[in-house]
Scaffold this active site. Sequence first.
Site, PDB file in Angstrom:
ATOM      1  N   ALA A   1       0.564  -1.230   0.123  1.00 38.28           N
ATOM      2  CA  ALA A   1      -0.108  -0.032  -0.397  1.00 38.28           C
ATOM      3  C   ALA A   1       1.011   1.181   0.537  1.00 38.28           C
ATOM      4  O   ALA A   1       0.844   2.263  -0.817  1.00 38.28           O
ATOM      5  CB  ALA A   1      -0.739  -0.292   1.031  1.00 38.28           C
TER       6      ALA A   1
ATOM      7  N   ARG B   1       2.806   1.526  -3.260  1.00 35.58           N
ATOM      8  CA  ARG B   1       1.562   1.875  -4.600  1.00 35.58           C
ATOM      9  C   ARG B   1       1.499   3.326  -4.421  1.00 35.58           C
ATOM     10  O   ARG B   1       1.075   3.703  -5.085  1.00 35.58           O
ATOM     11  CB  ARG B   1       0.366   1.334  -4.950  1.00 35.58           C
TER      12      ARG B   1
ATOM     13  N   THR C   1       2.496  -5.663  14.873  1.00 33.38           N
ATOM     14  CA  THR C   1       2.804  -6.754  15.481  1.00 33.38           C
ATOM     15  C   THR C   1       1.972  -7.338  15.750  1.00 33.38           C
ATOM     16  O   THR C   1       0.864  -6.893  15.869  1.00 33.38           O
ATOM     17  CB  THR C   1       3.350  -6.013  17.075  1.00 33.38           C
ATOM     18  N   ILE C   2       2.132  -8.607  16.388  1.00 35.25           N
ATOM     19  CA  ILE C   2       0.994  -9.591  16.783  1.00 35.25           C
ATOM     20  C   ILE C   2       0.319  -9.726  17.871  1.00 35.25           C
ATOM     21  O   ILE C   2      -0.863 -10.271  18.519  1.00 35.25           O
ATOM     22  CB  ILE C   2       1.291 -11.373  16.779  1.00 35.25           C
ATOM     23  N   ASP C   3       1.205  -8.539  19.181  1.00 39.95           N
ATOM     24  CA  ASP C   3       0.474  -8.457  20.056  1.00 39.95           C
ATOM     25  C   ASP C   3      -1.000  -7.322  20.451  1.00 39.95           C
ATOM     26  O   ASP C   3      -1.067  -8.004  21.220  1.00 39.95           O
ATOM     27  CB  ASP C   3       2.447  -7.525  21.222  1.00 39.95           C
TER      28      ASP C   3
ATOM     29  N   ASP D   1      -0.227  -4.339  21.538  1.00 41.91           N
ATOM     30  CA  ASP D   1       0.043  -4.087  22.120  1.00 41.91           C
ATOM     31  C   ASP D   1       0.520  -2.309  22.137  1.00 41.91           C
ATOM     32  O   ASP D   1       0.727  -1.486  23.042  1.00 41.91           O
ATOM     33  CB  ASP D   1       1.272  -4.436  23.252  1.00 41.91           C
TER      34      ASP D   1
ATOM     35  N   GLY E   1       3.082 -13.588  23.661  1.00 38.70           N
ATOM     36  CA  GLY E   1       3.141 -11.848  24.213  1.00 38.70           C
ATOM     37  C   GLY E   1       3.904 -12.498  25.350  1.00 38.70           C
ATOM     38  O   GLY E   1       3.750 -12.909  26.691  1.00 38.70           O
TER      39      GLY E   1
ATOM     40  N   GLY F   1     -12.959 -21.156  24.046  1.00 41.18           N
ATOM     41  CA  GLY F   1     -13.789 -21.403  25.404  1.00 41.18           C
ATOM     42  C   GLY F   1     -12.783 -22.206  26.336  1.00 41.18           C
ATOM     43  O   GLY F   1     -13.007 -23.162  27.372  1.00 41.18           O
TER      44      GLY F   1
ATOM     45  N   ARG G   1      -1.289 -32.233  29.397  1.00 42.47           N
ATOM     46  CA  ARG G   1       0.027 -32.105  28.846  1.00 42.47           C
ATOM     47  C   ARG G   1      -0.063 -30.536  28.037  1.00 42.47           C
ATOM     48  O   ARG G   1      -0.784 -29.876  28.697  1.00 42.47           O
ATOM     49  CB  ARG G   1      -0.302 -32.436  27.012  1.00 42.47           C
TER      50      ARG G   1
ATOM     51  N   HIS H   1       6.104 -19.519  17.120  1.00 44.83           N
ATOM     52  CA  HIS H   1       6.337 -18.750  16.335  1.00 44.83           C
ATOM     53  C   HIS H   1       5.429 -18.696  14.915  1.00 44.83           C
ATOM     54  O   HIS H   1       5.304 -18.282  14.080  1.00 44.83           O
ATOM     55  CB  HIS H   1       7.728 -18.804  14.980  1.00 44.83           C
TER      56      HIS H   1
HETATM   57  O1  F6P Z   1       6.099 -10.082  18.012  1.00 44.56           O
HETATM   58  C1  F6P Z   1       6.338  -9.892  19.112  1.00 44.56           C
HETATM   59  C2  F6P Z   1       6.364 -11.055  19.948  1.00 44.56           C
HETATM   60  O2  F6P Z   1       5.869 -12.500  18.899  1.00 44.56           O
HETATM   61  C3  F6P Z   1       6.505 -11.485  21.473  1.00 44.56           C
HETATM   62  O3  F6P Z   1       5.021 -11.580  21.427  1.00 44.56           O
HETATM   63  C4  F6P Z   1       7.597 -12.741  21.668  1.00 44.56           C
HETATM   64  O4  F6P Z   1       7.383 -12.770  22.613  1.00 44.56           O
HETATM   65  C5  F6P Z   1       8.564 -12.244  20.485  1.00 44.56           C
HETATM   66  O5  F6P Z   1       7.863 -11.502  19.307  1.00 44.56           O
HETATM   67  C6  F6P Z   1       9.624 -13.231  20.814  1.00 44.56           C
HETATM   68  O6  F6P Z   1      10.191 -13.172  19.196  1.00 44.56           O
HETATM   69  P1  F6P Z   1      11.322 -13.547  18.473  1.00 44.56           P
HETATM   70  O7  F6P Z   1      11.422 -14.794  18.792  1.00 44.56           O
HETATM   71  O8  F6P Z   1      11.731 -13.172  17.242  1.00 44.56           O
HETATM   72  O9  F6P Z   1      12.016 -12.188  19.666  1.00 44.56           O
END
Ligand code: F6P
Length: 327
Positions: free
Chosen positions: A27, A30, A131-133, A135, A176, A191, A251, A257
Amino acid sequence: MNKANIKNIGVFTSGGDSPGMNAAIRAVVRTGLYYDLKVTGIYRGYDGMISGDFHLMERKSVANIIQRGGTILKTARSEEFRTAEGRKKAYEQLKKHNVDAIVAIGGDGTFTGANIFYDEYKVPVIGLPGTIDNDLIGTDFTIGYDTAINTVIDAVDKIRDTAESHDRLFIVEVMGRDSGLIALRSGIGTGAEAILIPETKTDIKALLCRLETSRKDKSSKIIIVAEGDDAGGAFEIAKVVKEKFPGTDTRVSILGHIQRGGPPSCMDRVLASRLGVAAVESLMEGRNREMIGIVNGKIHFTPFGNAIKHNPEVNPELLKIVEILSL
Ligand code: F6P
């Protein structure tokens, strides 16, 4: 529109990758070309800025990437950029390649670096939350979060099948380091019987009591724990659970990742596309040192100084939902 007289925008990704970063790069590239600007791809985040790993982008450089996870520009967590010398080299490279503004896609570490860099060298910069977090203050959702939580629920649904078949208790650890937002939403969505997150103090006694008093006819139980939880990771929790309930088949599963990869969800693709367009347009309008997010469906600007703080608040409504529904 180009009040700021920008001619060449540099774009890079930095920190942990997240699904949708490619859609954001596409994005930005372009949109820049649409407005007759040059767009320079900077590889490997701040490390590539320092070493001059710059490539002029064309429309076709970003063809066929909207659906791909990861980042075509690669990413890094740069130690050198933390030093004044490293930042000086980065500035010299930007000047050499005539880059006069930058779009930084990443998390709070990325914006902290960009903020210091602006103080020193006054290169206009706009940040996009990748970022996936999830935050960051200043956006309801970060690019990659929706995909990550969908990856988690897909995995936990599968774990539930096998847990149910064997009458087992599973402790599933999700990503996280500082944030429990992946754990919270995916826990509600699957759940889970309990969700442990760094934002709230984990009371192990209460957890054990909850497991003891929960319905006896449940054949599977799932506890979702964020990797940064104050009580420790999944193995630590499993240890205390096994001590208390030696008869329960327990377990551990650490998702790791896989949460960072995979094709971005539609929501992440659209979010990244909206933010990428807004990033270029706002640099042209003269905006600077702000992260662009989406709040209540609308584009929202947050000064880096505020966006880089971790969001410590967890929606109490979501916590209550867990309490009510997981019994
Ligand atoms: O992208 C954020 C994150 O997923 C955190 O939640 C996690 O602790 C960290 O990255 C781990 O990243 P890496 O393995 O690249 O050091």
